[in-house]
Design an enzyme around this catalytic site. Structure first.
Site, PDB file in Angstrom:
ATOM      1  N   ASN A   7       0.872  -1.169   0.000  1.00 35.30           N
ATOM      2  CA  ASN A   7       0.000   0.000   0.000  1.00 35.30           C
ATOM      3  C   ASN A   7       0.910   1.220   0.000  1.00 35.30           C
ATOM      4  O   ASN A   7       1.487   1.577   1.022  1.00 35.30           O
ATOM      5  CB  ASN A   7      -0.876  -0.038   1.254  1.00 35.30           C
ATOM      6  CG  ASN A   7      -1.818   1.150   1.331  1.00 35.30           C
ATOM      7  OD1 ASN A   7      -1.774   2.040   0.491  1.00 35.30           O
ATOM      8  ND2 ASN A   7      -2.671   1.160   2.347  1.00 35.30           N
ATOM      9  N   ARG A  91      -2.520  -2.078  -3.543  1.00 35.46           N
ATOM     10  CA  ARG A  91      -3.728  -1.273  -3.354  1.00 35.46           C
ATOM     11  C   ARG A  91      -3.639  -0.071  -4.289  1.00 35.46           C
ATOM     12  O   ARG A  91      -2.635   0.646  -4.288  1.00 35.46           O
ATOM     13  CB  ARG A  91      -3.790  -0.785  -1.912  1.00 35.46           C
ATOM     14  CG  ARG A  91      -4.952   0.136  -1.682  1.00 35.46           C
ATOM     15  CD  ARG A  91      -4.872   0.791  -0.331  1.00 35.46           C
ATOM     16  NE  ARG A  91      -6.028   1.645  -0.153  1.00 35.46           N
ATOM     17  CZ  ARG A  91      -6.009   2.770   0.550  1.00 35.46           C
ATOM     18  NH1 ARG A  91      -4.918   3.157   1.147  1.00 35.46           N
ATOM     19  NH2 ARG A  91      -7.092   3.490   0.670  1.00 35.46           N
ATOM     20  N   HIS A 180     -12.594   3.010   0.245  1.00 37.24           N
ATOM     21  CA  HIS A 180     -12.595   1.954   1.280  1.00 37.24           C
ATOM     22  C   HIS A 180     -13.321   0.700   0.793  1.00 37.24           C
ATOM     23  O   HIS A 180     -13.801  -0.096   1.594  1.00 37.24           O
ATOM     24  CB  HIS A 180     -13.321   2.394   2.581  1.00 37.24           C
ATOM     25  CG  HIS A 180     -12.678   3.530   3.308  1.00 37.24           C
ATOM     26  ND1 HIS A 180     -13.417   4.528   3.897  1.00 37.24           N
ATOM     27  CD2 HIS A 180     -11.393   3.809   3.583  1.00 37.24           C
ATOM     28  CE1 HIS A 180     -12.604   5.390   4.483  1.00 37.24           C
ATOM     29  NE2 HIS A 180     -11.362   4.975   4.304  1.00 37.24           N
ATOM     30  N   ARG A 241     -11.267  15.629   8.058  1.00 35.23           N
ATOM     31  CA  ARG A 241     -12.057  16.057   6.891  1.00 35.23           C
ATOM     32  C   ARG A 241     -13.465  16.439   7.313  1.00 35.23           C
ATOM     33  O   ARG A 241     -14.050  15.781   8.180  1.00 35.23           O
ATOM     34  CB  ARG A 241     -12.140  14.931   5.851  1.00 35.23           C
ATOM     35  CG  ARG A 241     -10.821  14.585   5.213  1.00 35.23           C
ATOM     36  CD  ARG A 241     -11.044  13.609   4.043  1.00 35.23           C
ATOM     37  NE  ARG A 241      -9.814  12.948   3.699  1.00 35.23           N
ATOM     38  CZ  ARG A 241      -9.648  11.621   3.655  1.00 35.23           C
ATOM     39  NH1 ARG A 241     -10.664  10.816   3.917  1.00 35.23           N
ATOM     40  NH2 ARG A 241      -8.486  11.104   3.337  1.00 35.23           N
ATOM     41  N   GLU A 385      -7.914  -5.243   5.315  1.00 34.81           N
ATOM     42  CA  GLU A 385      -7.796  -4.903   3.894  1.00 34.81           C
ATOM     43  C   GLU A 385      -6.647  -5.667   3.238  1.00 34.81           C
ATOM     44  O   GLU A 385      -6.740  -6.051   2.074  1.00 34.81           O
ATOM     45  CB  GLU A 385      -7.615  -3.392   3.737  1.00 34.81           C
ATOM     46  CG  GLU A 385      -8.893  -2.645   4.097  1.00 34.81           C
ATOM     47  CD  GLU A 385      -8.721  -1.157   4.231  1.00 34.81           C
ATOM     48  OE1 GLU A 385      -8.998  -0.435   3.271  1.00 34.81           O
ATOM     49  OE2 GLU A 385      -8.309  -0.692   5.318  1.00 34.81           O
TER      50      GLU A 385
END
Ligand code: AMP
Length: 397
Positions: A7, A91, A180, A241, A385
């Site tokens: 990743n 990823r 996601h 965010r 993940e």
């Protein structure tokens, strides 16, 4: 087969080596500050000591070379040679409308991913650098791209279109993509497995609540809506965010604070969310939980507002699916945050949710947190993940 999962960010790179038969992680780690002074590699073989070494990493190729050296090293290594690594899973953040599934990487795929760079200018170029560095050091090893957006490509048009002039979709492909996806897919499938139910028969809402946060609606095994949009800024209130706001606020702040669009975007991405709401107390829910328990008004405001937004999305997605059978919490806060889970569940009486306070105390385990009488099942499921990427990689090679 042993599968390396990568990743890659612009200055960091996370990795795990996974044995596909046992599905166990053999070693994992992180390269930080790539291309910046003070580069550092952290490496942890399963069951061994975690090692942190400061060493120069002028670029990602050097970072991956160091990762491969650690994995094969005489003392800390978990494989004898690189030949034992059968495939690499990468990823990739944005697959646009081109990729509704993971793919084996070849020149055409690399070109198509590059064409999505405009949609994720911070992430996709970094993902490509990681792929190219790996291809240089492991020529001949098959590599797979697993996209964050792919799981959401099943959304119907009414869920992915914005109320904007249609020409922006035609010209620039402006629409909801969602992110996601690997986590939403893994957790929703896992929920069905744990409950011993058929995935295709269920209506599932997954709340991925980490530093980045998103909700998705999964009906009969297909994603039908998700809260992140063209970019990861839309939807829930996150660590830093803003999530959904009135778009006119941007113009308002631009005039009042004399800020450019770029400056305002930096505020919305990095200074908002629970960090901004808590008046800069923290973006980390461990600090907010401590503040909440001490009666700090800033922590109370941040946690309550965050949870309310999650509950509103659950309501919206219950409507989108005409019902819900299972609600799953996952990622850092979802797996480890009993307070947030209980605040969200306070709004779900209309779904017959009966929280089991004892079960809800659990952190980081697969747990049903509602009582057996609860009309809707609520679960906490740790996401994985890397394992999901390794499974996809195995499937394709
Ligand atoms: P993630 O992005 O999934 O790694 O989630 C990171 C966030 O999870 C952190 O910012 C924390 O707010 C939260 N988190 C991690 N561990 C805990 C914990 N034990 N209790 C509460 N929140 C946690």
């Amino acid at each position: 087969m042993k599968i390396l999962v990568i990743n890659c960010g612009s200055s960091s790179l996370k990795f795990q080596l996974i044995d596909s038969e046992s599905e166990k992680c053999l070693a994992k780690g992180l390269c930080e500050r790539i291309g910046i002074a003070g580069s550092m590699i952290t490496y942890a073989p399963a069951g061994g000591e975690k090692e942190k070494t400061e060493t120069p990493m002028p670029d990602h190729t050097e970072a991956i070379r160091l990762v491969l050296e650690a994995l094969t090293g005489p003392e800390t290594g978990v494989v004898k040679s690189l030949d034992e690594i059968g495939a690499v899973g990468h990823r990739v953040v944005h697959g646009g409308e081109k990729f509704a599934e993971s793919v084996l990487i070849d020149e055409d795929v690399l070109r198509a991913v590059e064409e999505c760079n405009d949609l994720a200018p911070l992430h996709n170029p970094a993902n490509l650098i990681g792929i190219n560095a790996c291809r240089k050091l492991m020529p001949g090893t098959p590599m797979v791209a697993v996209f964050d957006t792919a799981f959401h490509q099943t959304m119907p048009e009414e869920a992915y279109m914005y109320g904007l002039p249609y020409e922006y979709y035609r010209k620039y492909k402006i629409r909801r993509y969602g992110f996601h996806g690997t986590s939403h897919s893994y957790v929703s499938r896992r929920a069905a497995e744990i409950l011993g139910k058929n995935y295709e028969d269920l209506k599932i809402i997954v709340c991925h609540l980490g530093n980045g946060a998103s909700v998705s609606a999964v009906k009969n095994g297909r994603c039908v809506d998700t809260s992140m949009g063209l970019t990861p800024l839309e939807g829930l209130i996150m660590g830093t965010r803003s999530g959904d706001i009135d778009p006119a606020i941007i113009e308002f702040i631009a005039h009042r604070e004399n800020k450019s669009i770029d400056e305002i975007m930096a505020v919305l991405n990095k200074k908002s969310g629970v960090l901004g709401l808590s008046d800069n107390l923290s973006s980390d829910f461990r600090d907010l939980e401590a503040g909440y328990n001490g009666g700090d008004a800033n922590a109370v405001r941040a946690m309550r507002t965050f949870s309310y937004r999650v509950a509103k999305y659950i309501g919206a997605y219950t409507a989108a699916m005409n019902g819900v059978d299972v609600i799953c919490f996952t990622a850092g806060v979802g797996e480890n945050g009993p307070l947030v889970r209980s605040f969200v569940c306070e709004y779900l009486g209309y779904l017959g949710v009966a929280l089991d306070p004892e079960a809800n105390r659990m952190r980081g385990t697969e747990t049903v947190i509602t009582t057996p009488e609860s009309r809707t099942v609520v679960m906490s499921i740790p996401t994985n993940e890397e394992l999901a990427i390794a499974r996809e990689t195995l499937r394709l090679v």
